[in-house]
Motif scaffolding. Structure first.
Motif, short mmCIF file in Angstrom:
data_model
loop_
_atom_site.label_atom_id
_atom_site.label_comp_id
_atom_site.label_asym_id
_atom_site.label_seq_id
_atom_site.Cartn_x
_atom_site.Cartn_y
_atom_site.Cartn_z
N SER A 65 -10.54 98.71 -101.50
CA SER A 65 -11.13 97.33 -101.35
C SER A 65 -11.89 96.81 -102.42
CB SER A 65 -11.87 97.36 -99.83
OG SER A 65 -12.94 98.15 -99.98
N ASN A 68 -15.42 97.90 -102.88
CA ASN A 68 -15.47 98.88 -101.74
C ASN A 68 -16.24 98.55 -100.46
OD1 ASN A 68 -15.02 101.75 -100.83
ND2 ASN A 68 -16.78 102.50 -101.29
N GLN A 70 -14.75 97.49 -97.74
CA GLN A 70 -14.11 97.87 -96.64
C GLN A 70 -14.08 96.70 -95.75
OE1 GLN A 70 -15.04 102.15 -95.68
NE2 GLN A 70 -16.32 102.08 -97.73
N SER A 153 -7.70 93.01 -99.68
CA SER A 153 -8.07 94.26 -99.15
C SER A 153 -7.69 94.64 -97.88
CB SER A 153 -9.72 94.26 -99.05
OG SER A 153 -10.44 94.25 -100.39
#
Length: 227
Positions: A65, A68, A70, A153
């Motif tokens: 993603s 990161n 997420q 993502s």
């Protein structure tokens, strides 16, 4: 404000030391396995253990993603009453969609798929998984921070989830009623999150079918260019 973590590289934790032939074998095996994945609208009443759903969502959470961060959240629903309310709200939106809201071209494109405004899979499937994209993140003190490449993502994580469900032997159906704002209230999610998809999942019924056209996939020559 929390101090962001500093860059701290560690040795690659996991490594596959395949030969060239083994690499080719695994690539071909996975392709053939994924060819057996089918979108199913007819689900059996066979239960699916919550642990299976948790493991599949945990697998989705390993996706890469932006920065990161997420930026995703998955709401897994098996409560029959809650599923019924989601179905009623979704079918209300579908009434508008199929009554001209979609336009003639879109409806014509859907005709070979065999869909209509009735969505029994939303109550028949033992589990619904609602995927939310986090437009921005929230810290414990309530302040917000920017997320990056959110659609990309969340799309990757959703692909991981569908693959994990297939790997577990389950069938699934992606459903995107439009608009989907009703899902925030029904799932208890904040306005910072945008619902992107409902995934119905479970075991297919004994009489499950798929549209014949769904087996028609573009050949590699149409989806790949080598430079």
């Amino acid at each position: 404000m929390t101090t962001p973590p500093t860059y701290n590289p560690i040795p690659l934790p996991d490594r596959f030391d395949y030969t060239d032939d083994e690499t080719r074998f695994h690539a071909l095996s996975f392709m053939n396995f994924m060819r057996k994945r089918h979108t199913v609208r007819d689900f059996s009443d066979r239960e699916v253990d919550q642990g299976v759903i948790e493991d599949c969502i945990a697998a989705a959470g390993t996706a890469p993603s932006g920065a990161n961060h997420q930026p995703w959240h998955f709401v897994a629903i098996r409560n029959p009453d809650r599923k019924a309310r989601i179905r009623a709200a979704a079918e209300s939106e579908e009434d508008v969609f199929y009554d001209g809201g979609a336009g003639a071209e879109w409806l014509a494109a859907l005709e070979p798929i065999g869909t209509d405004k009735n969505k029994p899979h939303l109550t028949d499937a033992p589990w619904l998984i609602v995927v939310f994209a986090q437009r921005y993140g929230l810290r414990e003190d309530g302040s917000s921070f920017k997320n990056y490449y959110v659609p990309e993502s969340v799309g990757i994580a959703t692909g991981f989830l569908l693959t994990a469900l297939h790997h577990a032997g389950l069938s699934s159906l992606t459903h995107t009623p439009n608009p989907m704002k009703f899902l925030n209230d029904m799932c208890g999610r904040p306005v910072s999150e945008k619902p992107t998809m409902i995934i119905a999942t479970g075991h297919p019924s004994d009489t499950a079918t798929v549209p014949e056209i769904a087996k028609h996939k573009k050949p590699l020559s149409q989806i790949m260019t080598v430079l």
